[in-house]
Scaffold this motif. Structure first.
Motif, PDB file in Angstrom:
ATOM      1  N   ALA A  66       0.859  -1.185   0.000  1.00  0.00           N
ATOM      2  CA  ALA A  66       0.000   0.000   0.000  1.00  0.00           C
ATOM      3  C   ALA A  66       0.891   1.229   0.000  1.00  0.00           C
ATOM      4  O   ALA A  66       2.074   1.163   0.367  1.00  0.00           O
ATOM      5  N   ASP A  67       0.317   2.376  -0.413  1.00  0.00           N
ATOM      6  CA  ASP A  67       1.084   3.623  -0.371  1.00  0.00           C
ATOM      7  C   ASP A  67       0.236   4.752   0.196  1.00  0.00           C
ATOM      8  O   ASP A  67      -0.937   4.560   0.555  1.00  0.00           O
ATOM      9  N   THR A  68       0.832   5.932   0.288  1.00  0.00           N
ATOM     10  CA  THR A  68       0.173   7.054   0.941  1.00  0.00           C
ATOM     11  C   THR A  68      -1.018   7.592   0.151  1.00  0.00           C
ATOM     12  O   THR A  68      -1.781   8.404   0.678  1.00  0.00           O
ATOM     13  N   SER A  69      -1.215   7.158  -1.091  1.00  0.00           N
ATOM     14  CA  SER A  69      -2.408   7.561  -1.839  1.00  0.00           C
ATOM     15  C   SER A  69      -3.654   6.844  -1.337  1.00  0.00           C
ATOM     16  O   SER A  69      -4.769   7.212  -1.708  1.00  0.00           O
ATOM     17  N   GLY A  70      -3.481   5.803  -0.524  1.00  0.00           N
ATOM     18  CA  GLY A  70      -4.605   5.006  -0.046  1.00  0.00           C
ATOM     19  C   GLY A  70      -4.922   3.827  -0.928  1.00  0.00           C
ATOM     20  O   GLY A  70      -5.949   3.165  -0.746  1.00  0.00           O
ATOM     21  N   SER A  71      -4.037   3.520  -1.870  1.00  0.00           N
ATOM     22  CA  SER A  71      -4.237   2.390  -2.777  1.00  0.00           C
ATOM     23  C   SER A  71      -3.508   1.155  -2.256  1.00  0.00           C
ATOM     24  O   SER A  71      -2.539   1.263  -1.499  1.00  0.00           O
ATOM     25  N   THR A  72      -3.972  -0.014  -2.710  1.00  0.00           N
ATOM     26  CA  THR A  72      -3.324  -1.270  -2.346  1.00  0.00           C
ATOM     27  C   THR A  72      -3.027  -2.074  -3.609  1.00  0.00           C
ATOM     28  O   THR A  72      -3.592  -1.827  -4.676  1.00  0.00           O
ATOM     29  N   TYR A  73      -2.142  -3.043  -3.442  1.00  0.00           N
ATOM     30  CA  TYR A  73      -1.695  -3.824  -4.601  1.00  0.00           C
ATOM     31  C   TYR A  73      -1.330  -5.228  -4.147  1.00  0.00           C
ATOM     32  O   TYR A  73      -0.714  -5.425  -3.095  1.00  0.00           O
ATOM     33  N   PHE A  74      -1.742  -6.197  -4.959  1.00  0.00           N
ATOM     34  CA  PHE A  74      -1.374  -7.599  -4.755  1.00  0.00           C
ATOM     35  C   PHE A  74      -0.793  -8.129  -6.054  1.00  0.00           C
ATOM     36  O   PHE A  74      -1.284  -7.819  -7.151  1.00  0.00           O
ATOM     37  N   THR A  75       0.243  -8.940  -5.941  1.00  0.00           N
ATOM     38  CA  THR A  75       0.748  -9.635  -7.120  1.00  0.00           C
ATOM     39  C   THR A  75       1.473 -10.909  -6.711  1.00  0.00           C
ATOM     40  O   THR A  75       2.027 -10.992  -5.612  1.00  0.00           O
ATOM     41  N   ASP A  76       1.431 -11.885  -7.599  1.00  0.00           N
ATOM     42  CA  ASP A  76       2.384 -12.986  -7.514  1.00  0.00           C
ATOM     43  C   ASP A  76       3.432 -12.710  -8.576  1.00  0.00           C
ATOM     44  O   ASP A  76       3.309 -13.120  -9.725  1.00  0.00           O
ATOM     45  N   SER A  77       4.449 -11.958  -8.185  1.00  0.00           N
ATOM     46  CA  SER A  77       5.547 -11.657  -9.104  1.00  0.00           C
ATOM     47  C   SER A  77       6.716 -12.600  -8.874  1.00  0.00           C
ATOM     48  O   SER A  77       7.839 -12.313  -9.287  1.00  0.00           O
ATOM     49  N   SER A  78       6.456 -13.719  -8.207  1.00  0.00           N
ATOM     50  CA  SER A  78       7.533 -14.667  -7.921  1.00  0.00           C
ATOM     51  C   SER A  78       7.970 -15.383  -9.195  1.00  0.00           C
ATOM     52  O   SER A  78       7.340 -15.287 -10.245  1.00  0.00           O
ATOM     53  N   VAL A  79       9.080 -16.097  -9.063  1.00  0.00           N
ATOM     54  CA  VAL A  79       9.694 -16.779 -10.209  1.00  0.00           C
ATOM     55  C   VAL A  79       8.977 -18.113 -10.416  1.00  0.00           C
ATOM     56  O   VAL A  79       9.163 -19.056  -9.652  1.00  0.00           O
ATOM     57  N   VAL A  80       8.152 -18.176 -11.473  1.00  0.00           N
ATOM     58  CA  VAL A  80       7.258 -19.318 -11.687  1.00  0.00           C
ATOM     59  C   VAL A  80       7.571 -19.972 -13.038  1.00  0.00           C
ATOM     60  O   VAL A  80       7.656 -19.284 -14.058  1.00  0.00           O
ATOM     61  N   PRO A  81       7.729 -21.293 -13.090  1.00  0.00           N
ATOM     62  CA  PRO A  81       8.008 -21.980 -14.356  1.00  0.00           C
ATOM     63  C   PRO A  81       6.916 -21.733 -15.401  1.00  0.00           C
ATOM     64  O   PRO A  81       5.727 -21.742 -15.083  1.00  0.00           O
ATOM     65  N   HIS A  82       7.344 -21.544 -16.632  1.00  0.00           N
ATOM     66  CA  HIS A  82       6.410 -21.333 -17.739  1.00  0.00           C
ATOM     67  C   HIS A  82       5.899 -22.696 -18.216  1.00  0.00           C
ATOM     68  O   HIS A  82       6.465 -23.333 -19.094  1.00  0.00           O
ATOM     69  N   LEU A  83       4.810 -23.119 -17.590  1.00  0.00           N
ATOM     70  CA  LEU A  83       4.143 -24.367 -17.968  1.00  0.00           C
ATOM     71  C   LEU A  83       2.680 -24.053 -18.219  1.00  0.00           C
ATOM     72  O   LEU A  83       1.989 -23.527 -17.346  1.00  0.00           O
ATOM     73  N   THR A  84       2.216 -24.340 -19.409  1.00  0.00           N
ATOM     74  CA  THR A  84       0.824 -24.050 -19.739  1.00  0.00           C
ATOM     75  C   THR A  84      -0.087 -25.091 -19.112  1.00  0.00           C
ATOM     76  O   THR A  84       0.349 -26.186 -18.718  1.00  0.00           O
ATOM     77  N   ASP A  85      -1.375 -24.760 -19.040  1.00  0.00           N
ATOM     78  CA  ASP A  85      -2.344 -25.721 -18.501  1.00  0.00           C
ATOM     79  C   ASP A  85      -2.375 -26.989 -19.348  1.00  0.00           C
ATOM     80  O   ASP A  85      -2.516 -28.097 -18.824  1.00  0.00           O
ATOM     81  N   ALA A  86      -2.228 -26.811 -20.659  1.00  0.00           N
ATOM     82  CA  ALA A  86      -2.223 -27.980 -21.553  1.00  0.00           C
ATOM     83  C   ALA A  86      -1.021 -28.868 -21.269  1.00  0.00           C
ATOM     84  O   ALA A  86      -1.130 -30.106 -21.266  1.00  0.00           O
ATOM     85  N   GLN A  87       0.134 -28.262 -21.031  1.00  0.00           N
ATOM     86  CA  GLN A  87       1.317 -29.054 -20.695  1.00  0.00           C
ATOM     87  C   GLN A  87       1.121 -29.815 -19.384  1.00  0.00           C
ATOM     88  O   GLN A  87       1.465 -30.995 -19.288  1.00  0.00           O
ATOM     89  N   THR A 109      10.414 -36.101 -23.279  1.00  0.00           N
ATOM     90  CA  THR A 109      10.065 -35.319 -24.467  1.00  0.00           C
ATOM     91  C   THR A 109      10.234 -33.831 -24.186  1.00  0.00           C
ATOM     92  O   THR A 109       9.860 -33.336 -23.112  1.00  0.00           O
ATOM     93  N   THR A 110      10.792 -33.125 -25.151  1.00  0.00           N
ATOM     94  CA  THR A 110      10.972 -31.680 -24.994  1.00  0.00           C
ATOM     95  C   THR A 110       9.642 -30.940 -25.049  1.00  0.00           C
ATOM     96  O   THR A 110       9.593 -29.747 -24.723  1.00  0.00           O
ATOM     97  N   ALA A 111       8.570 -31.625 -25.416  1.00  0.00           N
ATOM     98  CA  ALA A 111       7.247 -30.988 -25.397  1.00  0.00           C
ATOM     99  C   ALA A 111       6.824 -30.629 -23.971  1.00  0.00           C
ATOM    100  O   ALA A 111       5.892 -29.838 -23.784  1.00  0.00           O
ATOM    101  N   CYS A 112       7.508 -31.214 -22.975  1.00  0.00           N
ATOM    102  CA  CYS A 112       7.185 -30.929 -21.578  1.00  0.00           C
ATOM    103  C   CYS A 112       8.177 -29.964 -20.939  1.00  0.00           C
ATOM    104  O   CYS A 112       8.142 -29.736 -19.720  1.00  0.00           O
ATOM    105  N   ASP A 113       9.071 -29.371 -21.734  1.00  0.00           N
ATOM    106  CA  ASP A 113      10.004 -28.375 -21.217  1.00  0.00           C
ATOM    107  C   ASP A 113       9.277 -27.087 -20.860  1.00  0.00           C
ATOM    108  O   ASP A 113       8.196 -26.789 -21.384  1.00  0.00           O
ATOM    109  N   TRP A 114       9.888 -26.292 -20.010  1.00  0.00           N
ATOM    110  CA  TRP A 114       9.361 -24.971 -19.717  1.00  0.00           C
ATOM    111  C   TRP A 114       9.422 -24.099 -20.965  1.00  0.00           C
ATOM    112  O   TRP A 114      10.390 -24.163 -21.741  1.00  0.00           O
ATOM    113  N   GLY A 115       8.422 -23.257 -21.122  1.00  0.00           N
ATOM    114  CA  GLY A 115       8.390 -22.335 -22.249  1.00  0.00           C
ATOM    115  C   GLY A 115       9.024 -20.994 -21.895  1.00  0.00           C
ATOM    116  O   GLY A 115       9.638 -20.819 -20.842  1.00  0.00           O
ATOM    117  N   ASN A 116       8.859 -20.024 -22.784  1.00  0.00           N
ATOM    118  CA  ASN A 116       9.457 -18.707 -22.603  1.00  0.00           C
ATOM    119  C   ASN A 116       8.417 -17.618 -22.822  1.00  0.00           C
ATOM    120  O   ASN A 116       7.484 -17.794 -23.616  1.00  0.00           O
TER     121      ASN A 116
END
Length: 758
Positions: A392-413, A433-440
């Motif tokens: 939060a900041d002095t403007s009275g606004s709030t913020y949430f995020t998951d900006s953590s380091v997360v593997p690029h895996l699609t739901d289909a994968q 199989t490389t079809a299951c590798d992390w994406g970019n």
């Protein structure tokens, strides 16, 4: 250098809290390292022994948790050093590598710690646990960066370090190597619920309250991380770091990290909670026939890499000997001992394997003047390892995020590539199989992870909240959807996040008994220390009705027990987990038995309903024989320990003799605490877990107004006056009024100033 020529000032206020003042980042780190060493020299020295792979050298190959555990751990960490992993990351330029300011902080911190060792002498250290010990030595900047790297991998490879260090291919006729069943914490136990290690040892509550949720219109933040109280790896140290005109940030950092990780400056406050996202992946390797150290990918055979590391081991007579150990690595990462057969092996790929960027990000967050700058810091460095951010900041606004380091895996994968686990092996992705590798992602700073465009985010002027649940119900008025499934392993809310959201809703409409609707600093603190227990609020009356109807119940093993006194105790109990609550200890024991009796939805009066995620499941089926057995078993437990069923919670839950409030999150406690009657007494098995650095801050136009409590105090040294001074505050629901401004610091009657010259 500061204006009068000294390097740094350490100004300690009540409870030994240091406020470090310096003219540059070198001096700031120098003062911080010296102050920390004054309080916790043994903890940092012990961490360095681990990270240098020298536990077997000083303490023998076996540890408290199993035969050969030190040797396995040393193998992992010596392998890291041999590979030059951390040094290679240090050789990068920012943003991938550390910024010049952070480098200077770390170098200064190492120098300050070493200065304390020189000034005091190892033989004259005030902590008897490491006084005169040969393993207390000067540290290097590389040692401290290794702590950072280890912290970042805490939900990836690091908890598997003994498993990685003990990995050996099976011999002929052996299905699974003996090392996999040596009693180490296995990958299978860490992989529940996903395709990678689980963060079972981490938890938190975090609230950011905006101008529409507070009576003053000022934003507020509640920080309530839950971490182990024992061991240096995840204990917090409270500090204020000031370079006039450049940085002025207050809060807490983990031992050995020279920055504030949770805290505030004049304009912004933030906290973190452990993310529900996956931060690493297990991969199942299809081994080549006849060669358990080769595996097949897309039909081609690849050889595992081998690295032999020499480990110095102290034998039973105290003499040193060298043992050569071998580590095995695949294209995905290190190979595990667990599940390694002649056909399959398992490797772990850690999304934080290239991450020292976190320090850049935390420093930039500490400098931010508003949420926009905080978001820019996160998007620039993309280094938060495994936590959500609520700010939060002095403007009275709030913020949430998951900006953590997360593997690029699609739901289909995930659907296509996930292979089922077993008792002896983790749930894993198909490594053949490389079809299951992390994406970019185009906006990702490094390959293989999701960039900011895919991260869950929410900005509000009422509130954002999290208690380690997935992002969806950050604010139920605006459910977050549309993000990749790997960010939300378990969308169903458990008891603790349900209670947290209920507490906010009831405060906003004034139905929580704390007065006029809307948060104030006082009601924010009262909410935190209210010690509510959701499972009791929604189920206690059902159990009382049951035991009044059945005053004698049968235990699981067939013994008939009189439960009338227990029934009366529960009926009188206020459903709070305060230190003087009579009934809380009985409820905790009863609920533990009940949870072990079968899936909760089978004994809940109202089972989970996806259409009512905030209020189900609830109630307890009093006519279920398992419920009746659970209460009888609990009463029998108390009798076996010769403890009355109406014992006060604080009599059986203590830290160094001090009664503790709270209970575990699975009971629906918001203030999470888990401890035994002997926790904190110094015995090897004693310990505690839960609320650690608690911060309630209000961002007013005149500056932050903050109250804190560091539940286990600033020092881990039992001989220090700051070992339990704040524990006593925590026990009594009291707080420390933070001193942030110059006037507040210099006006403290307890002020003690140490001036350091280099």
């Amino acid at each position: 250098m500061t204006e009068d020529g000294h390097t740094a000032q350490i100004r300690r206020t009540e409870y030994g809290i240091p406020h470090i003042l310096a003219g540059d980042f070198d001096g700031l780190g120098y003062g911080y390292g010296y102050a920390f060493a004054q309080d916790n020299v043994c903890e940092l020295a012990d961490q360095i022994v681990t990270l240098r792979g020298e536990r077997s050298r000083f303490f023998g190959p076996d540890g408290d948790s199993g035969e050969g555990v030190n040797l396995a751990s040393d193998t992992y960490y010596r392998g890291q050093l041999r590979a030059g992993t951390v040094q290679r990351l240090l050789d990068r330029k920012a943003p991938l590598g550390p910024t010049p300011e952070v480098r200077r902080m770390v170098e200064g911190y190492a120098a300050g710690y070493n200065r304390y060792l020189r000034d005091t002498g190892v033989d004259k250290l005030p902590d008897p646990r490491c006084k005169g010990k040969p393993w207390v030595r000067p540290v290097t900047a590389l040692d401290l960066w290794s702590i950072v790297y280890d912290l970042n991998g805490a939900t990836g490879a690091v908890p598997l370090a003994p498993d990685i260090g003990d990995a050996k291919p099976p011999t002929a006729g052996q299905a699974t190597p003996a090392s996999a069943t040596s009693g180490l914490k296995t990958a299978a136990s860490l992989g529940a619920g996903g395709q990678g290690p689980a963060a079972d040892d981490f938890g938190s509550n975090g609230w950011a309250l905006g101008k529409d949720a507070t009576r003053s219109g000022h934003a507020m933040v509640l920080a309530n991380p839950h971490l182990p109280w024992v061991g240096g790896n995840f204990r917090f140290y409270q500090v204020q770091l000031t370079i006039p005109g450049t940085l002025d940030v207050s809060g807490a950092g983990l031992y050995g990290t020279p920055l504030v990780l949770i805290g505030h400056n004049r304009d912004v406050a933030w906290t973190h909670t452990a993310s529900d996202a996956q931060h690493a992946s297990f991969y199942a390797l299809k081994l080549a026939p006849g060669d358990p150290t080769s595996y097949v990918v897309d039909g081609r055979t690849e050889k595992m890499q081998r690295r032999t590391v020499p480990i110095t081991v102290r034998d039973k007579n105290g003499s040193p000997a060298t043992v050569d150990r071998t580590l095995y690595t695949s294209r995905f990462g290190p190979v595990l001992s667990t599940g390694w057969t002649t056909k399959t092996a398992y490797a772990v790929r850690d999304a934080n394997a290239d991450n020292l960027r976190s320090m850049n990000e935390w420093l930039a967050m500490g400098k931010a003047h508003n949420l926009r700058q905080l978001r820019t810091a996160q998007d620039t460095y993309q280094g938060i390892p495994w936590t959500y951010t609520l700010a939060a900041d002095t403007s009275g606004s709030t913020y949430f995020t998951d900006s953590s380091v997360v593997p690029h895996l699609t739901d289909a994968q995930l659907k296509r590539c996930t292979l089922p686990g077993s008792e002896d092996a983790p749930t894993a992705l198909d490594g053949s199989t490389t079809a299951c590798d992390w994406g970019n992602d185009p906006d990702a700073l490094v390959p293989g992870i999701y960039g900011p465009s895919h991260q869950p985010k929410l900005s509000r002027t009422d509130y954002v909240a999290n208690s380690n649940n997935g992002p969806q119900y950050t604010n139920p008025e605006a459910p977050l959807t549309g993000f990749p499934g790997t960010y939300d392993i378990e969308p169903r809310l458990s008891q603790r996040p349900q209670l947290g959201l209920r507490m906010i809703a009831e405060r906003l409409d004034g139905t929580d008994g704390l007065g006029t609707p809307g948060f104030t600093q006082h009601t924010l603190r009262e909410s935190m220390t209210g010690n509510r227990v959701l499972s009791a609020e929604t189920g206690r009356d059902d159990v009382v009705d049951m035991c009044r109807a059945h005053p004698r119940l049968t235990t699981t093993d067939g013994k008939e027990i009189d439960v009338q006194q227990a029934c009366a105790t529960l009926a009188r109990w206020d459903t709070r987990a305060d230190t003087d609550s009579r009934g809380a200890a009985l409820w905790v024991t009863f609920f533990d038995h009940l949870q072990g009796a079968g899936p909760p939805d089978t004994w809940r009066r109202v089972p989970y309903d996806p259409a009512q995620p905030l209020t189900t499941p609830r109630g307890i089926k009093g006519d279920d024989v398992r419920v009746q057995h659970a209460l009888a078993d609990a009463v029998q437990d108390f009798a076996a320990r010769d403890v009355p069923v109406d014992v006060e919670l604080g009599a059986v839950q203590k830290w160094a003799g001090i009664p503790l409030p709270g209970c575990t999150g699975d009971k629906g406690c918001f203030n999470v605490v888990e401890a035994g009657p002997d926790a904190g007494t110094g015995t090897p098995t004693a310990g505690a877990f839960g609320s650690s650095f608690v911060m309630a801050v209000e961002l007013t136009p005149d500056g932050p107004r903050t109250h804190t409590v560091l539940t286990y105090g600033q020092s881990a040294n039992p001989a220090s006056p700051h070992y339990t001074d704040q524990t006593r505050l925590f026990s009594r629901k009291q707080w420390v009024t933070e001193r942030f401004t110059e006037a507040e610091i210099t006006g403290d009657p307890a002020l003690k100033v140490t001036t350091l010259h280099r």
